[in-house]
Design a protein around this motif. Structure first.
Motif, mmCIF file in Angstrom:
data_model
loop_
_atom_site.group_PDB
_atom_site.id
_atom_site.type_symbol
_atom_site.label_atom_id
_atom_site.label_comp_id
_atom_site.label_asym_id
_atom_site.label_seq_id
_atom_site.Cartn_x
_atom_site.Cartn_y
_atom_site.Cartn_z
ATOM 1 N N TYR A 36 0.807 -1.221 0.000
ATOM 2 C CA TYR A 36 0.000 0.000 0.000
ATOM 3 C C TYR A 36 0.843 1.276 0.000
ATOM 4 O O TYR A 36 0.406 2.296 -0.533
ATOM 5 N N HIS A 37 2.005 1.244 0.627
ATOM 6 C CA HIS A 37 2.826 2.455 0.742
ATOM 7 C C HIS A 37 4.021 2.442 -0.194
ATOM 8 O O HIS A 37 4.764 3.419 -0.261
ATOM 9 N N ARG A 38 4.260 1.344 -0.878
ATOM 10 C CA ARG A 38 5.149 1.207 -2.029
ATOM 11 C C ARG A 38 6.595 1.661 -1.817
ATOM 12 O O ARG A 38 7.146 2.391 -2.647
ATOM 13 N N PRO A 39 7.236 1.241 -0.729
ATOM 14 C CA PRO A 39 8.685 1.466 -0.650
ATOM 15 C C PRO A 39 9.394 0.618 -1.693
ATOM 16 O O PRO A 39 8.846 -0.386 -2.172
ATOM 17 N N SER A 40 10.610 1.003 -2.044
ATOM 18 C CA SER A 40 11.389 0.217 -2.993
ATOM 19 C C SER A 40 11.727 -1.148 -2.405
ATOM 20 O O SER A 40 11.564 -2.182 -3.059
ATOM 21 N N THR A 41 12.207 -1.138 -1.161
ATOM 22 C CA THR A 41 12.495 -2.381 -0.447
ATOM 23 C C THR A 41 11.949 -2.277 0.967
ATOM 24 O O THR A 41 11.891 -1.186 1.548
ATOM 25 N N LEU A 42 11.552 -3.420 1.500
ATOM 26 C CA LEU A 42 11.160 -3.487 2.904
ATOM 27 C C LEU A 42 11.727 -4.775 3.477
ATOM 28 O O LEU A 42 11.416 -5.867 2.999
ATOM 29 N N LEU A 43 12.569 -4.625 4.484
ATOM 30 C CA LEU A 43 13.183 -5.761 5.159
ATOM 31 C C LEU A 43 12.600 -5.867 6.559
ATOM 32 O O LEU A 43 12.680 -4.921 7.345
ATOM 33 N N GLY A 44 12.003 -7.007 6.864
ATOM 34 C CA GLY A 44 11.494 -7.265 8.200
ATOM 35 C C GLY A 44 12.456 -8.145 8.969
ATOM 36 O O GLY A 44 12.883 -9.183 8.455
ATOM 37 N N VAL A 45 12.812 -7.726 10.186
ATOM 38 C CA VAL A 45 13.703 -8.541 11.010
ATOM 39 C C VAL A 45 13.014 -8.868 12.327
ATOM 40 O O VAL A 45 12.223 -8.084 12.856
ATOM 41 N N ASP A 46 13.313 -10.040 12.841
ATOM 42 C CA ASP A 46 12.754 -10.487 14.122
ATOM 43 C C ASP A 46 13.779 -11.378 14.795
ATOM 44 O O ASP A 46 14.569 -12.053 14.119
#
Length: 271
Positions: free
Chosen positions: A102-112
């Motif tokens: 929905y917010h269209r970043p170029s990349t999104l990295l999720g860390v946990d």
């Protein structure tokens, strides 16, 4: 509520017990959440007027509207289009997938920090530019100035060292980058948290008390959430989870209602 009080006393005892107890608890319930296909764990965000809705959603996203709206409340603070975004403590990954679509970043990295959560995210969410990695919030495994924005939802109260987390966020943010954070604290805990924010080297752009929005979300979701938790978890775990995850009559709902707990969102910037 006695079991919840015992859990809370262990949780509040020290940074070590807070970090250890929370990690072990979430690791324990992950297997049950995996089976049920849970992609969101946050308390949600509801509008306070006649409409609960704060964003138009695709039909497939409607069942997760209130948890999604909490992410939208944060992500709409800044323009993320074409940016490199990091979500620290991404949990089940549903929020990261929403922000990417929905917010269209170029990349999104999720860390946990839990391997189970990362494995689930990798199986569940497949989008170009979206990836997941195991990483601790207090020791982010990236070089300096890698990201334009960091998102953190309902996680900082679980960290053993919030100051270390904020220092790491400042380090990995590019100049002009943003930290978008939503979380809760008791009134007694807020002075320490404000001190940690003030010492982070990040500039406070704005702060919102969204306790009423979160409380309404808890109330609206109460029956469905309790039913789902009872169906997927053994009795002793479901009893604790109903309180921890903010079902009706929970420790959090009571605190938001009587004013002893505040739920807030922050926008911090690296100048």
């Amino acid at each position: 509520m006695k079991l919840v009080s015992i859990y809370q006393s262990f949780f509040d005892h020290s940074a070590f017990t807070r970090r250890t107890v929370s990690k072990q608890y979430y690791s324990l319930i992950s297997q049950f959440l995996d089976r049920a296909g849970f992609s969101f764990m946050n308390y949600g965000y509801a509008g306070l007027g006649a409409r609960l809705q704060t964003i138009a959603l695709d039909a497939r996203d409607e069942p997760h509207r209130l948890p999604i709206q909490l992410y939208h409340h944060l992500a709409s603070t800044v323009n993320l289009v074409g940016k490199d975004v990091l979500e620290v403590s991404c949990g089940r990954g549903g929020g990261a997938a929403f922000v990417k679509r929905y917010h269209r970043p170029s990349t999104l990295l999720g860390v946990d920090r839990t391997a189970q959560a990362v494995a689930y995210c990798r199986r569940r969410h497949h989008l170009p530019g979206l990836s997941f990695l195991q990483c601790d919030a207090e020791d982010i495994l990236f070089g300096d100035e890698c990201f334009d924005a960091v998102i953190n939802v309902e996680a900082s109260h679980l960290y053993g060292d919030v100051a270390a987390f904020l220092s790491e966020v400042r380090r990995v943010l590019r100049p002009g980058g943003h930290l978008l954070l939503a979380d809760k604290r008791t009134i007694d805990q807020m002075p320490l948290f404000r001190q940690q924010v003030a010492g982070s080297g990040l500039r406070l752009v704005n702060e919102h008390d969204i306790s009423a929005n979160v409380l309404r979300s808890i109330q609206v979701q109460r029956d469905d959430r309790e039913q789902a938790l009872r169906a997927m978890l053994p009795p002793i775990l479901s009893w604790l989870a109903i309180s921890v995850f903010g079902a009706g009559g929970s420790h959090l709902a009571d605190g938001l209602e009587n004013g002893s707990t505040v739920y807030f969102s922050l926008h911090l910037s690296k100048d």
